[in-house]
Design a protein around this motif. Structure first.
Motif, mmCIF file in Angstrom:
data_model
loop_
_atom_site.group_PDB
_atom_site.id
_atom_site.type_symbol
_atom_site.label_atom_id
_atom_site.label_comp_id
_atom_site.label_asym_id
_atom_site.label_seq_id
_atom_site.Cartn_x
_atom_site.Cartn_y
_atom_site.Cartn_z
ATOM 1 N N ASP A 122 57.745 41.893 -0.171
ATOM 2 C CA ASP A 122 57.629 43.140 0.607
ATOM 3 C C ASP A 122 57.951 43.035 2.093
ATOM 4 O O ASP A 122 58.763 43.816 2.605
ATOM 5 C CB ASP A 122 56.225 43.749 0.386
ATOM 6 C CG ASP A 122 55.945 45.032 1.202
ATOM 7 O OD1 ASP A 122 56.866 45.564 1.825
ATOM 8 O OD2 ASP A 122 54.795 45.485 1.200
ATOM 9 N N ARG A 123 57.338 42.112 2.817
ATOM 10 C CA ARG A 123 57.306 42.118 4.278
ATOM 11 C C ARG A 123 58.467 41.386 4.947
ATOM 12 O O ARG A 123 58.428 40.165 5.155
ATOM 13 C CB ARG A 123 55.971 41.551 4.733
ATOM 14 C CG ARG A 123 54.765 42.381 4.288
ATOM 15 C CD ARG A 123 54.645 43.637 5.097
ATOM 16 N NE ARG A 123 54.430 43.294 6.473
ATOM 17 C CZ ARG A 123 53.229 43.146 7.045
ATOM 18 N NH1 ARG A 123 52.135 43.349 6.346
ATOM 19 N NH2 ARG A 123 53.127 42.822 8.316
ATOM 20 N N LEU A 124 59.460 42.168 5.354
ATOM 21 C CA LEU A 124 60.588 41.645 6.125
ATOM 22 C C LEU A 124 60.126 40.917 7.382
ATOM 23 O O LEU A 124 60.695 39.886 7.761
ATOM 24 C CB LEU A 124 61.517 42.813 6.499
ATOM 25 C CG LEU A 124 62.602 42.530 7.525
ATOM 26 C CD1 LEU A 124 63.636 41.555 6.999
ATOM 27 C CD2 LEU A 124 63.277 43.838 7.951
ATOM 28 N N ASP A 125 59.090 41.458 8.048
ATOM 29 C CA ASP A 125 58.644 40.824 9.299
ATOM 30 C C ASP A 125 58.115 39.411 9.068
ATOM 31 O O ASP A 125 58.412 38.488 9.833
ATOM 32 C CB ASP A 125 57.633 41.701 10.066
ATOM 33 C CG ASP A 125 56.486 42.229 9.206
ATOM 34 O OD1 ASP A 125 56.497 42.012 7.969
ATOM 35 O OD2 ASP A 125 55.575 42.867 9.777
ATOM 36 N N ILE A 126 57.370 39.231 7.982
ATOM 37 C CA ILE A 126 56.835 37.897 7.681
ATOM 38 C C ILE A 126 57.981 36.967 7.257
ATOM 39 O O ILE A 126 58.021 35.792 7.649
ATOM 40 C CB ILE A 126 55.757 37.964 6.568
ATOM 41 C CG1 ILE A 126 54.655 38.984 6.912
ATOM 42 C CG2 ILE A 126 55.180 36.579 6.287
ATOM 43 C CD1 ILE A 126 53.824 38.656 8.122
#
Lengths: 207, 207
Positions: free
Chosen positions: A71-75
């Protein structure tokens, strides 16, 4: 050199591991035969997710197993993950690709041939198809029958892994639809011995 | 040309708006005098957060009011937000800055002088200090007294906005600690008329 092999794709869920440590469980799963790891955290703070991802990357690097972030592009950006796995409720792949780069792997969850074709067209590198069986991990998941799974695999050129309620009992049936790998959550992480559990599933599909 | 003015900084929380539409409430708040908007979503899927952020950006652009995204660097990147607001449990600012760029504004939540100095040193463009009063929005928030708020403001060179339980009754007292602005959630969004609520708070601090 990272080995891209979708055969036994561990997806994490800390709710199954009790007071054990996720790094240890992931390492055991890899030692038992897991070929990919996806870190999935649905309730952690961004900081906790990031710190956990750094730790898990330490484990996957040691064995040259690819680490995907759910899910998390930022991570995924923050830890320079090998890939990002997007569900149908996550960011559109076009946006993730813009920031995550061409050389990274992006997978998409699908449950129909239509979604699979659309995901391939939009640039997905592989598909996660399911849920093939009802699962406690994702209780709202749409079900995909084994014949449908086979149709999804035939419809696209990119690798397809199946997910949802896969365990040592049904692994062989699912794998023989012609797909490239099995995604497993609880049938590895909820077991007392994740290494043995991985090895058993691996043996059923490669043995 | 975007107007950077921290005076009345609306932070969203959809739990307060009932069946009203967030775009409309944000627009009304801006018309009443809100000078900044922070979109904060703690339970939405990434896709819903993204779609909502696109809509809210349409509103803030119309009035040249800066739009900040709470916590999520990926959503801030996806919609090219004006800024990102990071809590103490969010990604470290060094990582956010690497991907979000020097020209963007990054704010950090603090509740002590120590945290404020550290945040300024690490490159924060402004601070959100609080909670100045107990708040239903963040029930686990540490409290910051008005004298402490004043000390935080004096300790740093960057703008400081106060947050936590601020409403038309206490707005004047909080603002007169010397800070640059007030962050308000429920005292605007939980009101039947967000425009009137904003205007009332604005009048207390600029009147």
């Amino acid at each position: 050199m990272l080995k891209w092999d979708y055969t036994l794709y561990l997806v994490t869920d800390r709710s199954y591991i009790g007071d054990r440590n996720l790094e240890d469980c992931v390492e055991e799963a890899i030692l038992g035969g897991a070929t990919m790891v996806q870190l999935r955290e649905k309730t952690a703070s961004s900081l906790d997710f990031y710190h956990l991802a750094v730790k898990i990357k330490g484990v996957t690097r040691k064995y040259q197993v690819p680490l995907m972030i759910n899910d998390r592009l930022d991570i995924a950006l923050a830890i320079d993950a090998d890939g990002l796995h997007l569900g149908q409720d996550d960011l559109p792949i076009e946006i993730a690709r813009r920031y995550f780069g061409r050389e990274k792997v992006i997978g998409i969850s699908v449950s129909t041939v239509e979604e699979a074709l659309l995901a391939e067209k939009s640039g997905a590198d592989y598909l996660g198809a399911g849920a093939v069986f009802p699962t406690g991990t994702k209780t709202d998941a749409k079900l995909v029958s084994l014949p449908e799974l086979s149709l999804i695999k035939k419809a696209v050129k990119i690798p397809v892994v199946a997910i949802g309620g896969i365990n040592e009992t049904n692994a062989c049936d699912v794998f023989h639809t012609g797909i490239d790998g099995l995604s497993v959550v609880s049938a590895i992480l909820a077991r007392k011995d994740p290494r043995k559990a991985s090895a058993e599933i691996k043996a059923r599909i490669t043995g």
